[in-house]
Motif scaffolding. Structure first.
Motif, PDB file in Angstrom:
ATOM      1  N   TYR A  44     -12.617  -8.644  21.801  1.00 21.52           N
ATOM      2  CA  TYR A  44     -12.203  -7.013  22.328  1.00 21.52           C
ATOM      3  C   TYR A  44     -12.075  -6.334  21.569  1.00 21.52           C
ATOM      4  CZ  TYR A  44      -8.986  -3.464  24.611  1.00 21.52           C
ATOM      5  OH  TYR A  44      -8.342  -2.535  24.195  1.00 21.52           O
TER       6      TYR A  44
ATOM      7  N   ARG B  96       0.998  -0.899  -0.179  1.00 17.51           N
ATOM      8  CA  ARG B  96      -0.150  -0.261   0.395  1.00 17.51           C
ATOM      9  C   ARG B  96       0.434   1.656   0.055  1.00 17.51           C
ATOM     10  NH1 ARG B  96      -4.420  -2.585   2.089  1.00 17.51           N
ATOM     11  NH2 ARG B  96      -4.901  -4.587  -0.127  1.00 17.51           N
TER      12      ARG B  96
ATOM     13  N   ARG C 111      -8.574   4.371  17.462  1.00 14.33           N
ATOM     14  CA  ARG C 111      -6.833   4.543  16.944  1.00 14.33           C
ATOM     15  C   ARG C 111      -6.651   3.440  16.947  1.00 14.33           C
ATOM     16  NH1 ARG C 111      -3.238   6.118  21.079  1.00 14.33           N
ATOM     17  NH2 ARG C 111      -3.764   5.345  22.793  1.00 14.33           N
ATOM     18  N   ALA C 112      -6.703   1.871  17.372  1.00 13.15           N
ATOM     19  CA  ALA C 112      -6.171   0.891  16.630  1.00 13.15           C
ATOM     20  C   ALA C 112      -6.590   0.281  15.485  1.00 13.15           C
ATOM     21  CB  ALA C 112      -6.483  -0.099  18.058  1.00 13.15           C
ATOM     22  N   VAL C 113      -6.205   1.475  14.393  1.00 12.48           N
ATOM     23  CA  VAL C 113      -7.154  -0.134  13.324  1.00 12.48           C
ATOM     24  C   VAL C 113      -5.591   0.074  12.422  1.00 12.48           C
ATOM     25  CG1 VAL C 113      -9.061   0.462  13.037  1.00 12.48           C
ATOM     26  CG2 VAL C 113      -7.934   2.136  11.999  1.00 12.48           C
ATOM     27  N   ASP C 114      -5.125  -0.056  11.569  1.00 13.19           N
ATOM     28  CA  ASP C 114      -4.077  -0.165  11.018  1.00 13.19           C
ATOM     29  C   ASP C 114      -4.522   0.443   9.346  1.00 13.19           C
ATOM     30  OD1 ASP C 114      -2.019  -0.656   9.085  1.00 13.19           O
ATOM     31  OD2 ASP C 114      -1.190  -2.426   9.487  1.00 13.19           O
TER      32      ASP C 114
ATOM     33  N   ARG D  66      -4.748  -5.608  21.120  1.00 13.29           N
ATOM     34  CA  ARG D  66      -5.060  -6.133  19.728  1.00 13.29           C
ATOM     35  C   ARG D  66      -5.630  -7.699  19.500  1.00 13.29           C
ATOM     36  NH1 ARG D  66      -9.962  -5.016  16.540  1.00 13.29           N
ATOM     37  NH2 ARG D  66      -9.981  -2.894  16.077  1.00 13.29           N
TER      38      ARG D  66
ATOM     39  N   HIS E 276      -8.712  -6.504   7.536  1.00  9.70           N
ATOM     40  CA  HIS E 276      -8.652  -6.776   9.099  1.00  9.70           C
ATOM     41  C   HIS E 276      -8.885  -7.992   9.964  1.00  9.70           C
ATOM     42  CE1 HIS E 276      -7.797  -2.092   9.164  1.00  9.70           C
ATOM     43  NE2 HIS E 276      -7.346  -2.407  10.707  1.00  9.70           N
TER      44      HIS E 276
ATOM     45  N   PHE F 263      -2.210  -1.233  18.524  1.00  9.71           N
ATOM     46  CA  PHE F 263      -2.663  -2.782  17.895  1.00  9.71           C
ATOM     47  C   PHE F 263      -2.391  -3.803  18.687  1.00  9.71           C
ATOM     48  CE2 PHE F 263      -2.940  -5.339  13.878  1.00  9.71           C
ATOM     49  CZ  PHE F 263      -3.910  -5.077  13.301  1.00  9.71           C
TER      50      PHE F 263
ATOM     51  N   PRO G 163     -11.000  -2.546  20.704  1.00 15.41           N
ATOM     52  CA  PRO G 163     -10.257  -1.030  21.803  1.00 15.41           C
ATOM     53  C   PRO G 163     -10.932  -0.217  20.959  1.00 15.41           C
ATOM     54  CG  PRO G 163      -8.955  -3.004  19.904  1.00 15.41           C
ATOM     55  CD  PRO G 163     -10.262  -3.049  20.358  1.00 15.41           C
TER      56      PRO G 163
ATOM     57  N   PHE H 120      -3.444   1.252   6.548  1.00 18.71           N
ATOM     58  CA  PHE H 120      -3.551   0.926   5.357  1.00 18.71           C
ATOM     59  C   PHE H 120      -3.843  -0.612   5.146  1.00 18.71           C
ATOM     60  CE2 PHE H 120       0.766   2.912   6.780  1.00 18.71           C
ATOM     61  CZ  PHE H 120       0.322   4.344   5.647  1.00 18.71           C
ATOM     62  N   LEU H 121      -4.410  -1.155   5.826  1.00 17.61           N
ATOM     63  CA  LEU H 121      -5.214  -2.361   5.592  1.00 17.61           C
ATOM     64  C   LEU H 121      -6.725  -1.821   5.139  1.00 17.61           C
ATOM     65  CD1 LEU H 121      -3.831  -4.729   8.098  1.00 17.61           C
ATOM     66  CD2 LEU H 121      -3.218  -4.941   6.093  1.00 17.61           C
TER      67      LEU H 121
ATOM     68  N   ASP I 196     -14.317  -2.556  14.103  1.00 18.41           N
ATOM     69  CA  ASP I 196     -13.636  -2.682  15.118  1.00 18.41           C
ATOM     70  C   ASP I 196     -14.838  -3.556  15.935  1.00 18.41           C
ATOM     71  OD1 ASP I 196     -11.399  -1.371  16.037  1.00 18.41           O
ATOM     72  OD2 ASP I 196     -12.485   0.544  16.732  1.00 18.41           O
TER      73      ASP I 196
ATOM     74  N   CYS J 266     -14.535  -7.051  13.914  1.00 23.40           N
ATOM     75  CA  CYS J 266     -13.410  -7.698  15.036  1.00 23.40           C
ATOM     76  C   CYS J 266     -13.573  -7.934  15.965  1.00 23.40           C
ATOM     77  CB  CYS J 266     -11.808  -6.428  14.799  1.00 23.40           C
ATOM     78  SG  CYS J 266     -11.693  -5.860  13.565  1.00 23.40           S
TER      79      CYS J 266
ATOM     80  N   ASN K 264      -0.772   2.534  19.088  1.00 21.64           N
ATOM     81  CA  ASN K 264      -1.914   3.082  18.713  1.00 21.64           C
ATOM     82  C   ASN K 264      -2.883   2.007  19.552  1.00 21.64           C
ATOM     83  OD1 ASN K 264      -2.123   0.749  16.959  1.00 21.64           O
ATOM     84  ND2 ASN K 264      -1.742   2.382  15.188  1.00 21.64           N
TER      85      ASN K 264
END
Lengths: 261, 326
Positions: free
Chosen positions: B83, A23, B88-91, A96, B99, A93, B85, B93-94, B147, B150, A91
């Motif tokens: 869970y 990406r 902001r806990a996402v990627d 998670r 995800h 992740f 979260p 670029f995905l 989220d 997920c 962040n």
């Protein structure tokens, strides 16, 4: 925890790194091209005439530099290897991922697989560019295999340092300043750009305890001299890297356990 | 163990070096309820949540989730919970789908299960159209939906949500509340942290008010509010008649169903058992004493009042900052 599950986790996590890279096309291009453009071509051309071939004991500066650039690339990739985990930690992740029933080590292993694959490809690109500029590998294809092996071994320890830092620092500002603090001296206080014999005495002493020097001194003869000169150096490098990796992995595992629990 | 208890926390505590984040927490969470941890930032809500989802080992005490110890049987706990979260806990670029695919790998779902489950979840949170866009193009509400998807991927018995509507606009917030209620309908137990009183009040079946690292009170929003002593009437009189207030107070005190009367500069706060019956009586007393009323207001105790009563300060006001939850 079965092996099948472990494989599935590691594969899924590694895929994530690959997808992210795809990406960020600009960043990927830059990562791949930067070392050879900046160091090999610019530096190589700049010092072509300033460098003394007698001191270098190489046909020209570019061929002398090629080994240094290979190892510098390993250094930079390795030291940057923990950055993405640092951002994951910041962040949330990472949390998670840690809340899922995975083996804790799969995150680390996936990062290794990715960093090693990228580094390997970069080494091949650098050697190809050097070839275009007339650098002929004295040890041929088997030499490339040995260079890759040395690069990977060095990368293991470096990535461990990077991850240990990533898991220990309070902020990413700290991380990047420590990285800068580590990487430049490791390059300049090594035989990457200049042979030890051309350094002032005190610098030689420092460069001798820098693992970079030992790694470069094993890679360089594989490129410019040939097997006879290379084999003892390569053997020495393997021994030193085994110790280096053991220390780094131990420290990395400790930092990881402290951070993850 | 009571079969209805899904989470049992006993004297749980966590210290970071010299700093005590939370101490001596004991509570139980029942199957099928929405349980809220309410408190200001730094109160210890997230620390508590992170211990329960096994990413932070406790310093003292124990807790079990669905009968499994959070330390010694962490893997069993992890495979049973979901869970969610903070946003902001996402990627970035995905894509949304990626995800979910990543998490499916981490929960060891088979390829068939993965595809089925992902389709189902994307439909549930209305993200089907956006599933193949990278997350950096998502709005705050969409990230939150992702989220939640997920968090539901492993088909969990209990879902933990950390500040589920933090920073969302009103519409997105209501939508998220709907999803959460829908989960409860499906028999899933929900544990969430929040520092929104309104959220705690409207969404949670029971809540624990947590402040300064300890639990101040636990109960349903209604119980907590009733515990404060019922409804109240606020009477204001014209400022120039303020001297009549003490007499008015005495008159009101004498009424049946009045529990307490507090004097204010230009009025009274009257705690009553039944506002419907008291209201006319209060007006009558005022008329008899020849007080000109400026206004009369009736309100049920709000959760704000509960919070203030149990912590000594408002949720938004200056709280003695305990620890930065990091």
């Amino acid at each position: 925890m079965t092996f099948k599950h472990y494989k599935q986790e590691v594969l899924a996590l590694t895929m994530r790194w690959v997808r992210r890279l795809s990406r960020e096309k600009f960043s990927m291009l830059f990562t791949l091209v930067q070392p050879m453009l900046f160091w090999l071509i610019f530096f190589g051309s700049l010092f072509q005439h300033a460098a003394n071939i007698q001191i270098l004991q190489a046909p020209n500066y570019m061929s002398f530099l090629a080994g240094g650039v290979v190892v510098m690339t390993v250094l930079n990739n390795g030291l940057a290897g923990g950055v993405d985990l640092l951002f994951d930690k910041e962040n949330g992740f990472l949390e998670r991922m840690m809340s899922t029933p995975i083996h804790r080590s799969s995150v680390i292993l996936s990062r290794y697989l990715f960093v090693m694959a990228i580094t390997g490809m970069q080494i091949l690109v650098i050697l190809s560019i050097a070839f275009v500029f007339g650098v002929r590998l004295e040890t041929g294809l088997p030499g490339i295999a040995v260079i890759l092996a040395i690069g990977m071994l060095f990368g293991v320890g470096l990535t461990a340092i990077s991850m240990a830092l990533a898991f220990s620092v309070k902020s990413h500002g700290d991380f990047f300043s420590m990285l800068g603090f580590l990487s430049l001296p490791m390059i300049f206080l090594s035989s990457a750009l200049v042979p030890l014999s051309a350094m002032p005495g005190w610098m030689q002493v420092v460069a001798m305890v820098n693992p970079m020097t030992w790694v470069i001194d094993a890679v360089r003869p594989l490129i410019i001299t040939g097997w006879n000169a290379a084999i003892p150096q390569v053997a020495m490098a393997f021994v030193i890297l085994a110790v280096f990796d053991a220390v780094c992995l131990y420290g990395g595992a400790k930092a990881f356990r402290r951070a993850i629990g | 163990m009571d079969p209805a208890v899904v989470i049992d926390v006993a004297r749980l505590g966590k210290t970071f070096g010299p700093v005590t984040a939370v101490e001596d927490l004991s509570f139980t969470i029942h199957a099928g309820e929405i349980f809220g941890l309410l408190g200001p930032n730094g109160a210890g809500k997230s620390t508590t949540l992170r211990m329960l989802i096994t990413v932070l080992p406790p310093s003292t005490g124990t807790a079990t989730v669905l009968g499994h110890d959070i330390v010694t049987e962490a893997d069993a706990v992890r495979s049973l919970i979901g869970y969610v979260p903070q946003e902001r806990a996402v990627d970035r670029f995905l894509t949304g789908r990626e995800h979910l695919e990543l998490l499916a790998g981490l929960y060891h779902l088979s390829r068939v299960e993965t595809n089925e489950r992902i389709d189902e979840l994307l439909k549930l949170v209305n993200l089907e159209e956006h599933a193949d866009r990278v997350a950096k193009t998502y709005s705050g509400g969409m990230k939150r939906k992702l989220d939640i998807a997920c968090g539901l991927l492993p088909n969990p018995k209990i879902v933990f949500l950390d500040e589920p509507t933090l920073g969302l606009d009103v519409q997105s917030r209501l939508k998220i509340w709907d999803y959460i209620r829908q989960l409860r309908e499906n028999g899933i137990t929900i544990v969430l942290t929040t520092n929104y009183l309104e959220e705690a009040d409207q969404l949670c079946d029971r809540l624990a008010i947590i402040d300064g690292g300890t639990i101040r009170v636990i109960g349903s929003p209604l119980e907590l509010k009733t515990g404060l002593g019922g409804d109240s009437l606020s009477v204001a009189i014209k400022p120039h008649e303020a001297d009549k207030l003490p007499r008015l107070r005495e008159g009101v005190m004498g009424l049946p169903l009045v529990r307490d009367v507090r004097l204010k500069p230009t009025g009274l706060d009257i705690l009553v058992e039944s506002p419907e019956k008291c209201l006319p009586a209060v007006i009558e007393v005022a008329q008899r004493l020849d007080c000109s009323l400026d206004g009369i207001e009736y309100h049920r105790p709000r959760l704000d009042d509960v919070f203030v009563a149990h912590t000594g300060h408002g949720l938004r006001g200056g709280t003695p900052e305990m620890v930065e939850e990091e």
